[in-house]
Design a protein around this motif. Structure first.
Motif, PDB file in Angstrom:
ATOM      1  N   ARG A   1       0.833  -1.210   0.000  1.00  8.86           N
ATOM      2  CA  ARG A   1       0.000   0.000   0.000  1.00  8.86           C
ATOM      3  C   ARG A   1       0.871   1.264   0.000  1.00  8.86           C
ATOM      4  O   ARG A   1       0.624   2.202  -0.763  1.00  8.86           O
ATOM      5  CB  ARG A   1      -0.927  -0.015   1.220  1.00  8.86           C
TER       6      ARG A   1
ATOM      7  N   LEU B   1      -7.205  -1.239  -2.595  1.00 14.32           N
ATOM      8  CA  LEU B   1      -8.258  -1.814  -1.762  1.00 14.32           C
ATOM      9  C   LEU B   1      -7.783  -3.160  -1.251  1.00 14.32           C
ATOM     10  O   LEU B   1      -7.237  -3.967  -2.028  1.00 14.32           O
ATOM     11  CB  LEU B   1      -9.556  -1.992  -2.555  1.00 14.32           C
ATOM     12  N   THR B   2      -7.991  -3.412   0.026  1.00 14.96           N
ATOM     13  CA  THR B   2      -7.545  -4.651   0.656  1.00 14.96           C
ATOM     14  C   THR B   2      -8.772  -5.399   1.177  1.00 14.96           C
ATOM     15  O   THR B   2      -9.551  -4.847   1.965  1.00 14.96           O
ATOM     16  CB  THR B   2      -6.588  -4.348   1.819  1.00 14.96           C
TER      17      THR B   2
ATOM     18  N   ASN C   1      -8.154  -5.729  11.518  1.00 13.01           N
ATOM     19  CA  ASN C   1      -8.037  -4.289  11.754  1.00 13.01           C
ATOM     20  C   ASN C   1      -6.592  -3.834  11.665  1.00 13.01           C
ATOM     21  O   ASN C   1      -6.268  -2.827  11.018  1.00 13.01           O
ATOM     22  CB  ASN C   1      -8.583  -3.932  13.149  1.00 13.01           C
TER      23      ASN C   1
ATOM     24  N   GLY D   1      -5.145  -3.625   8.185  1.00 15.45           N
ATOM     25  CA  GLY D   1      -5.656  -2.586   7.302  1.00 15.45           C
ATOM     26  C   GLY D   1      -6.654  -3.058   6.264  1.00 15.45           C
ATOM     27  O   GLY D   1      -6.824  -2.401   5.225  1.00 15.45           O
ATOM     28  N   TYR D   2      -7.355  -4.167   6.531  1.00 11.84           N
ATOM     29  CA  TYR D   2      -8.402  -4.601   5.604  1.00 11.84           C
ATOM     30  C   TYR D   2      -9.498  -3.534   5.551  1.00 11.84           C
ATOM     31  O   TYR D   2      -9.828  -2.904   6.554  1.00 11.84           O
ATOM     32  CB  TYR D   2      -9.001  -5.931   6.045  1.00 11.84           C
ATOM     33  N   GLN D   3     -10.062  -3.382   4.357  1.00 14.73           N
ATOM     34  CA  GLN D   3     -11.146  -2.415   4.168  1.00 14.73           C
ATOM     35  C   GLN D   3     -12.514  -3.075   3.976  1.00 14.73           C
ATOM     36  O   GLN D   3     -13.539  -2.520   4.335  1.00 14.73           O
ATOM     37  CB  GLN D   3     -10.831  -1.518   2.965  1.00 14.73           C
ATOM     38  N   TYR D   4     -12.499  -4.261   3.367  1.00 16.30           N
ATOM     39  CA  TYR D   4     -13.744  -4.983   3.101  1.00 16.30           C
ATOM     40  C   TYR D   4     -13.505  -6.480   3.307  1.00 16.30           C
ATOM     41  O   TYR D   4     -12.381  -6.982   3.174  1.00 16.30           O
ATOM     42  CB  TYR D   4     -14.235  -4.736   1.669  1.00 16.30           C
TER      43      TYR D   4
ATOM     44  N   ASP E   1     -13.017  -2.513  11.947  1.00 16.27           N
ATOM     45  CA  ASP E   1     -12.730  -1.250  11.269  1.00 16.27           C
ATOM     46  C   ASP E   1     -12.931  -1.360   9.760  1.00 16.27           C
ATOM     47  O   ASP E   1     -12.618  -0.417   9.031  1.00 16.27           O
ATOM     48  CB  ASP E   1     -11.284  -0.825  11.554  1.00 16.27           C
ATOM     49  N   PHE E   2     -13.422  -2.488   9.305  1.00 22.02           N
ATOM     50  CA  PHE E   2     -13.673  -2.730   7.887  1.00 22.02           C
ATOM     51  C   PHE E   2     -15.156  -3.015   7.691  1.00 22.02           C
ATOM     52  O   PHE E   2     -15.890  -3.260   8.660  1.00 22.02           O
ATOM     53  CB  PHE E   2     -12.820  -3.903   7.373  1.00 22.02           C
ATOM     54  N   THR E   3     -15.583  -2.988   6.444  1.00 27.64           N
ATOM     55  CA  THR E   3     -16.986  -3.233   6.110  1.00 27.64           C
ATOM     56  C   THR E   3     -17.180  -4.680   5.681  1.00 27.64           C
ATOM     57  O   THR E   3     -16.469  -5.173   4.798  1.00 27.64           O
ATOM     58  CB  THR E   3     -17.439  -2.301   4.972  1.00 27.64           C
TER      59      THR E   3
ATOM     60  N   HIS F   1     -17.322   2.024  -3.321  1.00 29.84           N
ATOM     61  CA  HIS F   1     -16.133   2.720  -2.838  1.00 29.84           C
ATOM     62  C   HIS F   1     -15.718   3.730  -3.895  1.00 29.84           C
ATOM     63  O   HIS F   1     -15.469   3.363  -5.054  1.00 29.84           O
ATOM     64  CB  HIS F   1     -15.004   1.727  -2.580  1.00 29.84           C
TER      65      HIS F   1
END
Length: 485
Positions: free
Chosen positions: A33, A44-45, A72, A75-78, A102-104, A128
């Motif tokens: 990243r 995106l992760t 978390n 750094g995962y986002q989804y 912290d991700f969706t 996104h």
């Protein structure tokens, strides 16, 4: 030269709580990243499910919350969910698992049965936005019928995918499906649903080094256990409003140094889990040994426990489910977890005597006893000898093994009569014994797993002691008489 945007997708699937790989994955995700964002590119992760597996003490003790904390910190986002999140947790524990995420979480085909609404911790899709680039993410998990008995409503994903793609195609530039449905289903979706650009897959543990093209869709999957991190590079032509280039590759996790902060966090989590799960639950008066190729008291006790749990006349379970001995003295839940790590539940089925005899006859064949098993939640190596309770069986082993006589609770088996049989749900899913599938009134016992069933029965000294009485009697050819008709 065309004005382009570059989007990188970093994806993992089916880590199954292999926490030893996660500090290296964290380094891969973070350094990649940093590199790409320094070049003004977008990242995106995502995770495609089965990040959690309750065979690890940290996942077992926290009911998956340790996995969420790791995600978390990476750094995962989804993410979408796999069957190990969806059906190995009681509903209330799954409802709690993602409270601190912290991700969706995206899962479009799971509803709360009571309200027919999506769970509070998930969304059916997400859009996104990266500047003027709009990326739609869909998520689907494999629709096992088990969800119904846990308080969920699980839907066929294919019609939903068609509906979502049709609705989102005009409002998104790129459509990505997070699919814990398996490689074969992903190929079918790619062939039948026009408009998906990328399918990031999981569940079947396929390793696709450069992805696979099906029509206009790129399918990617990273294997299992965190051995690889997947990377999709997508180049968006801003002028033409289309994808100019897309490619897939795998990063070898072993080539990255561990993230020290995550490594220390995981050590602390393990210490906390050990402190929780190493509390004594029983005192054993004798050792319960494991042997996959012959009858053992431990196997008989497993069958007896399942029989009691399901209130059946007979209990049967394969000895390969037991992976390590239980020793005399203090027994902890952590030892049960090590011995019986499977996300497998008890079930019951009504069989005729003839069907039951057929299952037992098949079970003693060497090719079945030594058969390697994979999938359906099984964490062992081979099928193993069939442990039983409520039965006495005489059999001959010379030539092809065959059964001579069967007693059910002290009475000769009657082929026309029906018997209620307690067993393991794996046999229903893997179809190893066809006669089991011909039975009536199949009932699944959720959410307790086999180790939780054993934990409830292991304090019964009478049940334990009776497991040392043999159920199988091997006789010599000269004394055997004739096989049962």
């Amino acid at each position: 030269m065309a004005d382009t945007w570059t989007l990188h997708l970093l994806h993992t699937n089916d880590l199954h709580s292999h926490f030893e790989k996660m500090p290296q994955i964290a380094t891969c995700l973070k350094t990649s990243r940093q590199l790409w964002e320094a070049q003004q590119e977008h990242v995106l992760t995502v995770d495609i499910g089965d990040h959690m597996d309750r065979m690890d003490v940290r996942s077992e003790a926290s009911f998956g919350k340790a996995n969420v904390q790791v995600m978390n910190r990476c750094g995962y986002q989804y993410a979408t969910i796999g069957n190990n999140e969806g059906i190995t947790l009681p509903k209330e524990k799954l409802d709690e698992m993602y409270e601190q995420a912290d991700f969706t979480v995206i899962v479009g085909n799971l509803l709360d049965k009571a309200s027919s609404a999506p769970p509070q911790w998930a969304v059916p899709y997400a859009i996104h936005t990266l500047g003027e680039l709009r990326v739609a993410l869909l998520g689907m998990t494999i629709p096992f019928s088990t969800y119904q008995s846990l308080g969920w409503e699980i839907l066929d994903p294919l019609p939903l995918i068609r509906e979502q793609v049709a609705a989102l195609r005009s409002s998104a530039d790129i459509l990505i499906l997070l699919s814990h449905l398996g490689y074969q289903t992903d190929c079918r979706i790619a062939a039948e649903v026009e408009g998906l650009d990328v399918i990031l897959g999981g569940h079947t543990h396929h390793t696709l080094p450069h992805g696979e093209r099906v029509g206009n869709t790129l399918i990617a999957q990273t294997g299992r256990f965190g051995e690889h991190v997947g990377h999709i590079r997508l180049v968006w032509d801003r002028d033409g409003k289309q994808i100019a280039d897309v490619s897939a590759e795998l990063f070898d996790t072993a080539s990255y140094a561990p993230d020290e902060a995550l490594r220390v966090f995981l050590q602390k989590e393990k210490a906390a889990a050990d402190a929780s799960l190493f509390q004594p639950i029983a005192e054993l008066e004798q050792d319960l040994h494991v042997n996959w190729t012959e009858e053992t008291p431990f196997g008989s006790f497993l069958a007896a426990s399942i029989r009691r749990w399901t209130k059946a006349e007979v209990g049967i379970a394969n000895g390969g489910l037991l992976l390590s001995d239980l020793h005399q003295g203090r027994l902890t839940f952590a030892q049960l977890l090590e011995s019986v790590p499977h996300p497998i539940n008890a079930c019951a089925v009504t069989l005729t005597g003839e069907q039951l005899a057929s299952v037992l006859e098949q079970a003693i064949q060497p090719q079945i006893v030594h058969r390697e098993l994979r999938g359906c939640g099984f964490r062992g190596k081979i099928e193993g000898w069939m442990a039983v309770d409520g039965l006495r069986i005489r059999y001959e082993e010379s030539g092809q093994p065959h059964i001579l006589a069967i007693e059910v609770n002290g009475q000769p088996l009657i082929r026309e009569r029906e018997y209620r049989v307690g067993t393991v749900d794996m046999f229903i899913y893997n179809r190893l014994f066809p006669d089991l599938l011909q039975g009536r009134e199949i009932e699944f016992f959720h959410p307790e797993m086999l180790r939780e069933v054993i934990a409830s029965t292991i304090t019964d000294r009478t049940l334990v002691q009776s497991a040392f009485l043999p159920r199988w009697e091997k006789v010599s050819p000269e004394s055997s008489g004739h096989a049962i008709e």
